[in-house]
Write a protein that holds these residues in place. Structure first.
Motif, PDB file in Angstrom:
ATOM      1  N   THR A   1       0.833  -1.206   0.000  1.00 22.01           N
ATOM      2  CA  THR A   1       0.000   0.000   0.000  1.00 22.01           C
ATOM      3  C   THR A   1       0.865   1.251   0.000  1.00 22.01           C
ATOM      4  O   THR A   1       0.571   2.217  -0.712  1.00 22.01           O
TER       5      THR A   1
ATOM      6  N   GLU B   1       1.178   4.427  -2.679  1.00 19.27           N
ATOM      7  CA  GLU B   1       1.211   5.848  -2.301  1.00 19.27           C
ATOM      8  C   GLU B   1       2.443   6.533  -2.890  1.00 19.27           C
ATOM      9  O   GLU B   1       2.364   7.675  -3.357  1.00 19.27           O
TER      10      GLU B   1
ATOM     11  N   GLU C   1      -8.729  16.065  -1.217  1.00 14.77           N
ATOM     12  CA  GLU C   1      -9.960  15.271  -1.213  1.00 14.77           C
ATOM     13  C   GLU C   1     -10.151  14.560  -2.557  1.00 14.77           C
ATOM     14  O   GLU C   1     -10.555  13.394  -2.607  1.00 14.77           O
TER      15      GLU C   1
ATOM     16  N   MET D   1      -7.785  11.615  -2.659  1.00 10.22           N
ATOM     17  CA  MET D   1      -8.274  10.531  -1.819  1.00 10.22           C
ATOM     18  C   MET D   1      -9.472   9.827  -2.462  1.00 10.22           C
ATOM     19  O   MET D   1      -9.634   8.617  -2.319  1.00 10.22           O
ATOM     20  N   THR D   2     -10.303  10.567  -3.188  1.00 10.35           N
ATOM     21  CA  THR D   2     -11.444   9.970  -3.879  1.00 10.35           C
ATOM     22  C   THR D   2     -10.968   8.950  -4.904  1.00 10.35           C
ATOM     23  O   THR D   2     -11.499   7.843  -4.992  1.00 10.35           O
TER      24      THR D   2
ATOM     25  N   LEU E   1      -7.996   7.338  -4.993  1.00  9.56           N
ATOM     26  CA  LEU E   1      -7.357   6.200  -4.337  1.00  9.56           C
ATOM     27  C   LEU E   1      -8.360   5.319  -3.602  1.00  9.56           C
ATOM     28  O   LEU E   1      -8.236   4.098  -3.577  1.00  9.56           O
ATOM     29  N   GLU E   2      -9.360   5.939  -3.012  1.00  9.76           N
ATOM     30  CA  GLU E   2     -10.374   5.195  -2.253  1.00  9.76           C
ATOM     31  C   GLU E   2     -11.214   4.298  -3.150  1.00  9.76           C
ATOM     32  O   GLU E   2     -11.598   3.198  -2.767  1.00  9.76           O
ATOM     33  N   HIS E   3     -11.510   4.757  -4.367  1.00 13.01           N
ATOM     34  CA  HIS E   3     -12.385   4.002  -5.247  1.00 13.01           C
ATOM     35  C   HIS E   3     -11.651   3.157  -6.282  1.00 13.01           C
ATOM     36  O   HIS E   3     -12.283   2.461  -7.074  1.00 13.01           O
TER      37      HIS E   3
ATOM     38  N   THR F   1      -9.830   0.038  -7.680  1.00 12.61           N
ATOM     39  CA  THR F   1      -9.755  -1.378  -7.335  1.00 12.61           C
ATOM     40  C   THR F   1      -8.335  -1.894  -7.485  1.00 12.61           C
ATOM     41  O   THR F   1      -8.009  -2.972  -7.043  1.00 12.61           O
TER      42      THR F   1
END
Length: 185
Positions: free
Chosen positions: A26, A30, A153, A156-157, A159-161, A163
């Motif tokens: 992970t 990053e 933000e 992060m959107t 990276l968060e979504h 797959t």
């Protein structure tokens, strides 16, 4: 060939997979994101950042021309108190190949080494074409760098979504930038 070959340098993370490096997969994701999208955080120039790209897998970075991936990796590890993980990322050099093969001139030539595909001599799609992007039931989208630059933000959107890790196009010019594998990306 539409342009001169620039020096080609592949970097591999956690190859072969080890118990030491697998836990920081992970963090490597990053690192790639920072190197490609916010290089100044790693004391990397935008020009050096744009010299590199990465398919949407977790373990590869490919660079053409001048870049400073290992210097940036060292800084990233220092900032994240992970200095004992330096060996998890390595630069592929001809010496690493132990005389087995010549270092390829570029990504395309490298993918054709040991090619036993249906279409010998043709660079395969990576990832392979499928009905759904990345084998999932969601689509892939191109996100402009300017949108990522607007806020953390937004970063992060993405990276968060995701797959998988995002695909980083060489040179950032996704619509028309050469990646030395084809005439246009």
């Amino acid at each position: 060939q539409l342009h001169d070959y620039l020096p080609y340098t592949p970097y591999l993370f956690n190859r072969p997979p080890t118990d030491e490096c697998s836990p920081i997969t992970t963090q490597f994701s990053e690192f790639k994101f920072q190197y490609m999208n916010t290089p100044s955080l790693l004391n990397v120039t935008k020009e050096h950042s744009l010299a590199c790209g990465s398919p949407n897998t977790l373990d590869e970075i490919y660079c053409y021309g001048e870049e400073d991936v290992m210097q940036a990796w060292t800084r990233f590890l220092d900032l994240n108190n992970l200095t004992d993980k330096m060996a998890c990322l390595f630069k592929v050099l001809q010496e690493n190949n132990e005389g087995v093969m010549q270092t390829p001139k570029g990504y395309a030539e490298g993918t054709l080494l040991g090619d036993e595909s249906r279409f010998p001599g043709h660079v395969p799609d990576a990832p392979a074409a499928s009905r759904f992007a990345d084998g999932n039931t969601i689509g892939s989208v191109l996100v402009p760098q300017s949108w990522l630059d607007e806020s953390e933000e937004n970063i992060m959107t993405v990276l968060e979504h995701a797959t998988n890790t995002p695909y980083y196009a060489f040179g950032g010019a996704t619509a028309s930038g050469p990646d030395q594998a084809n005439s246009l990306s």
